[in-house]
Motif scaffolding. Sequence first.
Motif, short mmCIF file in Angstrom:
data_model
loop_
_atom_site.label_atom_id
_atom_site.label_comp_id
_atom_site.label_asym_id
_atom_site.label_seq_id
_atom_site.Cartn_x
_atom_site.Cartn_y
_atom_site.Cartn_z
N LYS A 201 0.82 -1.21 0.00
CA LYS A 201 0.00 0.00 0.00
C LYS A 201 0.86 1.26 0.00
O LYS A 201 0.42 2.32 -0.46
CB LYS A 201 -0.94 0.01 1.20
CG LYS A 201 -1.98 -1.09 1.19
CD LYS A 201 -2.89 -1.00 2.41
CE LYS A 201 -3.94 -2.10 2.40
NZ LYS A 201 -4.83 -2.03 3.58
N LEU A 202 2.10 1.13 0.51
CA LEU A 202 2.96 2.30 0.60
C LEU A 202 3.49 2.74 -0.76
O LEU A 202 3.99 3.86 -0.90
CB LEU A 202 4.12 2.04 1.56
CG LEU A 202 3.75 1.70 3.00
CD1 LEU A 202 5.00 1.48 3.84
CD2 LEU A 202 2.89 2.81 3.60
N SER B 216 1.70 3.39 -3.37
CA SER B 216 0.82 4.47 -3.83
C SER B 216 0.47 5.45 -2.71
O SER B 216 -0.13 6.49 -2.97
CB SER B 216 -0.47 3.88 -4.41
OG SER B 216 -1.13 3.09 -3.43
N ASP B 217 0.85 5.11 -1.49
CA ASP B 217 0.55 5.95 -0.33
C ASP B 217 1.81 6.05 0.53
O ASP B 217 1.88 5.46 1.61
CB ASP B 217 -0.62 5.34 0.46
CG ASP B 217 -0.93 6.10 1.74
OD1 ASP B 217 -0.60 7.29 1.83
OD2 ASP B 217 -1.51 5.48 2.67
N SER C 295 3.12 8.06 2.53
CA SER C 295 3.03 8.57 3.90
C SER C 295 2.38 7.56 4.84
O SER C 295 2.46 7.71 6.06
CB SER C 295 2.22 9.87 3.93
OG SER C 295 0.85 9.61 3.67
N GLY C 296 1.74 6.53 4.29
CA GLY C 296 1.09 5.51 5.11
C GLY C 296 -0.19 5.96 5.77
O GLY C 296 -0.66 5.31 6.72
N ARG C 297 -0.81 7.02 5.28
CA ARG C 297 -2.04 7.52 5.91
C ARG C 297 -3.16 6.49 5.90
O ARG C 297 -3.95 6.41 6.84
CB ARG C 297 -2.50 8.82 5.24
CG ARG C 297 -1.58 10.01 5.52
CD ARG C 297 -2.14 11.30 4.93
NE ARG C 297 -1.24 12.42 5.20
CZ ARG C 297 -1.24 13.13 6.33
NH1 ARG C 297 -2.10 12.82 7.28
NH2 ARG C 297 -0.40 14.13 6.49
N SER C 298 -3.23 5.69 4.84
CA SER C 298 -4.28 4.67 4.76
C SER C 298 -4.09 3.59 5.82
O SER C 298 -5.03 2.84 6.12
CB SER C 298 -4.29 4.04 3.37
OG SER C 298 -3.05 3.36 3.11
N ARG D 190 2.09 8.16 9.73
CA ARG D 190 2.61 9.39 9.12
C ARG D 190 4.11 9.18 8.94
O ARG D 190 4.92 9.54 9.79
CB ARG D 190 2.32 10.60 10.01
CG ARG D 190 0.85 11.02 9.97
CD ARG D 190 0.60 12.25 10.81
NE ARG D 190 0.71 11.95 12.23
CZ ARG D 190 0.55 12.85 13.20
NH1 ARG D 190 0.29 14.11 12.88
NH2 ARG D 190 0.65 12.51 14.47
#
Length: 276
Positions: free
Chosen positions: A10-11, A13-14, A16-19, A23
């Motif tokens: 997931k990291l 595409s994200d 920052s790891g907000r999903s 942070r």
Amino acid sequence: MATLPNPLPKLASDPSGRSLGLRLPPGRLVDATAADASAEPVLWHAEKAAAPGNWTALGGRARRAGLLPVLVDLGDRGGPESWDLTPAEVSYPGDHDAEEVLADFWEVDEEEDEGYWDDETAELLAPFGPDWPGLASSPSLTVDPDTCAAHVADALTDGTRSWPEKPSLALVPARRSADIPAAVGWSGPLNHENDVARLCAVLRSWEDRFGIRVVALGFDLLAVSVAAPPTTAEEAEAVAAEHFAFCPDNITQGPGSLRAYAKELIGERTWYFWWD
């Protein structure tokens, strides 16, 4: 090795790891080596050097996301991107018995290595003999294991240690801290054991008995925090016997005798292991 759901993809595409409720600072995903090229990333690590407080700030949220913290040394042979990480070739730590693993390393088939237990070896490993002495007893737990791990991580990142040279906070999908080396397919102990899951079975036992946590990995170096270290010479010698089976270089290329090494373990809250 049996695996957990891996949140690391997931990291991609994200970042920052907000999903995941995180942070994250700028970082990198690390894949397994070529043999596992189709596998998912095995760890994420921050690009900047770790500092005291980072472990505590990120560790709790990461655990809730299914990730466990560990320091990796980016200055050790190129960092994890250059290490031989092959989780597909590793078994599952839960399939091994810690005492059987340690006994296998301690005891040598006399027919294969006649004369193994000579006077020099007897002096090296006194007060123990050629038969496996058994597991050490558990001292009283005096500190919360996760709090102890955070303190050790802070000490390893305060700039006063020669190792890790360039510590970076990493996150690994693993069931428990003891499984981290197996989860990433770490090959640090290759000259001693080619299936690191067997050593992780021992780390699991140390988690249960001594409250250890895997805190740092280098190319062939491992550091663990110890919430319940031995407090007497007798306890320390029993633990030292386990350390010799787990990593003989700690004694043979260190103090030179099990008794001398054991003295260093009394009250010590960080255990280091290095495989030559």
